[in-house]
Design a protein around this motif. Sequence first.
Motif, PDB file in Angstrom:
ATOM      1  N   GLN A 246       0.835  -1.197   0.000  1.00 26.64           N
ATOM      2  CA  GLN A 246       0.000   0.000   0.000  1.00 26.64           C
ATOM      3  C   GLN A 246       0.876   1.257   0.000  1.00 26.64           C
ATOM      4  OE1 GLN A 246      -2.459  -0.413   3.471  1.00 26.64           O
ATOM      5  NE2 GLN A 246      -3.840  -1.908   2.526  1.00 26.64           N
ATOM      6  N   ALA A 247       1.917   1.261   0.808  1.00 26.68           N
ATOM      7  CA  ALA A 247       2.825   2.410   0.860  1.00 26.68           C
ATOM      8  C   ALA A 247       3.527   2.592  -0.482  1.00 26.68           C
ATOM      9  CB  ALA A 247       3.846   2.227   1.976  1.00 26.68           C
ATOM     10  N   ARG A 266       5.020  11.575   7.407  1.00 21.55           N
ATOM     11  CA  ARG A 266       3.813  12.014   6.704  1.00 21.55           C
ATOM     12  C   ARG A 266       3.157  10.854   5.969  1.00 21.55           C
ATOM     13  NH1 ARG A 266       3.583  17.485   3.187  1.00 21.55           N
ATOM     14  NH2 ARG A 266       3.495  18.269   5.325  1.00 21.55           N
ATOM     15  N   LEU A 267       3.967  10.012   5.325  1.00 19.22           N
ATOM     16  CA  LEU A 267       3.408   8.867   4.613  1.00 19.22           C
ATOM     17  C   LEU A 267       2.676   7.937   5.573  1.00 19.22           C
ATOM     18  CD1 LEU A 267       3.142   7.292   1.951  1.00 19.22           C
ATOM     19  CD2 LEU A 267       5.286   6.142   2.523  1.00 19.22           C
ATOM     20  N   ASN A 268       3.257   7.685   6.743  1.00 20.88           N
ATOM     21  CA  ASN A 268       2.593   6.816   7.725  1.00 20.88           C
ATOM     22  C   ASN A 268       1.275   7.422   8.197  1.00 20.88           C
ATOM     23  OD1 ASN A 268       4.550   4.817   7.652  1.00 20.88           O
ATOM     24  ND2 ASN A 268       5.768   5.734   9.297  1.00 20.88           N
ATOM     25  N   LEU A 287      -8.536  15.315   3.959  1.00 16.96           N
ATOM     26  CA  LEU A 287      -7.834  16.235   3.074  1.00 16.96           C
ATOM     27  C   LEU A 287      -6.355  16.208   3.448  1.00 16.96           C
ATOM     28  CD1 LEU A 287      -7.929  18.464   0.874  1.00 16.96           C
ATOM     29  CD2 LEU A 287      -8.240  20.122   2.729  1.00 16.96           C
ATOM     30  N   LEU A 288      -5.540  15.585   2.602  1.00  9.68           N
ATOM     31  CA  LEU A 288      -4.108  15.474   2.839  1.00  9.68           C
ATOM     32  C   LEU A 288      -3.391  16.452   1.920  1.00  9.68           C
ATOM     33  CD1 LEU A 288      -3.938  11.567   2.815  1.00  9.68           C
ATOM     34  CD2 LEU A 288      -4.388  13.076   4.757  1.00  9.68           C
ATOM     35  N   GLN A 289      -2.609  17.356   2.495  1.00 13.72           N
ATOM     36  CA  GLN A 289      -1.937  18.380   1.707  1.00 13.72           C
ATOM     37  C   GLN A 289      -0.464  18.043   1.548  1.00 13.72           C
ATOM     38  OE1 GLN A 289      -2.847  22.464   2.777  1.00 13.72           O
ATOM     39  NE2 GLN A 289      -4.579  21.809   4.022  1.00 13.72           N
ATOM     40  N   HIS A 290       0.035  18.242   0.311  1.00 11.94           N
ATOM     41  CA  HIS A 290       1.443  17.920   0.051  1.00 11.94           C
ATOM     42  C   HIS A 290       1.880  18.549  -1.269  1.00 11.94           C
ATOM     43  CE1 HIS A 290       5.205  15.742   0.001  1.00 11.94           C
ATOM     44  NE2 HIS A 290       4.896  15.179  -1.154  1.00 11.94           N
ATOM     45  N   GLN A 291       2.971  19.309  -1.236  1.00 17.09           N
ATOM     46  CA  GLN A 291       3.616  19.826  -2.436  1.00 17.09           C
ATOM     47  C   GLN A 291       2.643  20.536  -3.386  1.00 17.09           C
ATOM     48  OE1 GLN A 291       7.023  19.632  -3.320  1.00 17.09           O
ATOM     49  NE2 GLN A 291       7.331  19.016  -1.194  1.00 17.09           N
TER      50      GLN A 291
END
Length: 310
Positions: A246-247, A266-268, A287-291
Amino acid sequence: MGVSGGADSAMLLVAAAQLAAQTQQTVQAVHVHHGLLADADAWAAHTAQLARDLGVAFHLLPVTVASGTGKGTEAAARQARYDAWQRWSQDNHCHHILLAHHRDDQAETVLLRLLRGAGVQGMSGMAAQTQRGALQLYRPWLDVERSRILAAAAGYEAQTGWIPVLDPTNLDAKYTRAAVRTLLTPVLNTRWPQWQGNLLRHARVMSENTLLLQDLGELDLAHCQLTPNGLSFSLARWRELPRHRQANVLRQWLRRQHIAMPTEARLNQWLRQLREVHALGHDRNILLQHQGCHIVCRQGQVQLQMNDGV
């Protein structure tokens, strides 16, 4: 190509200009002016002189290095440099840039990433070719020792009188890479003289393993019914995969969109939230925020939204 005025990039520019003349191609020198040191203006002028001597077009790109980001001056300057190259490449319709990273740089990079706890992909070191959006970056000298480059620079100085600039930060131990170069490298050279070759072999193995993980990620994304635009996949199908895969799916999904990898923490966090969404049997307002993008769950789909939407 990117030219700082140091021996490495200067000699690559000399070689590129000679090859371009032989093959009737065009090479241009792009110098990023960070404005961090008092000598920056003089370095830019000196690099421009080299370009004129070689009959190569010279482009000066002033940048402002962000402060207070928590990433340090080195990382901020590097980001400003890459951003400047991308803007210049778009404005000038030139999407190929040569960089003068060499064997010693590669060994230092792998060592630094090992010390920082980088994963498999990070431990593969710098790639000979990478892509940032539409921009292609090439590093043709990753197998060339810096001693050969310095010898070439000495020969060029003897012929022309042009001397590469010397950046004092390269030897200032308050900077991370310089600390490795001045404090660790001399000890390693004395105690383990083959350390660079050993690390580079390790990097090649990690590079092969990275490709295997990417291949597995593509297979698993297909299992997760990745949409044709590559921006969403089935949450339920993703949940069917073993946890470690999954990761890997999330990493491969972001890699396809040329989005930088999240930190392990953050990934975990993402993994935990996405697993909870499915376990509850319905979508929540996640809502996951990234880049500069968002990851959301809607109608059983994990979706990637850019700034302007999906």
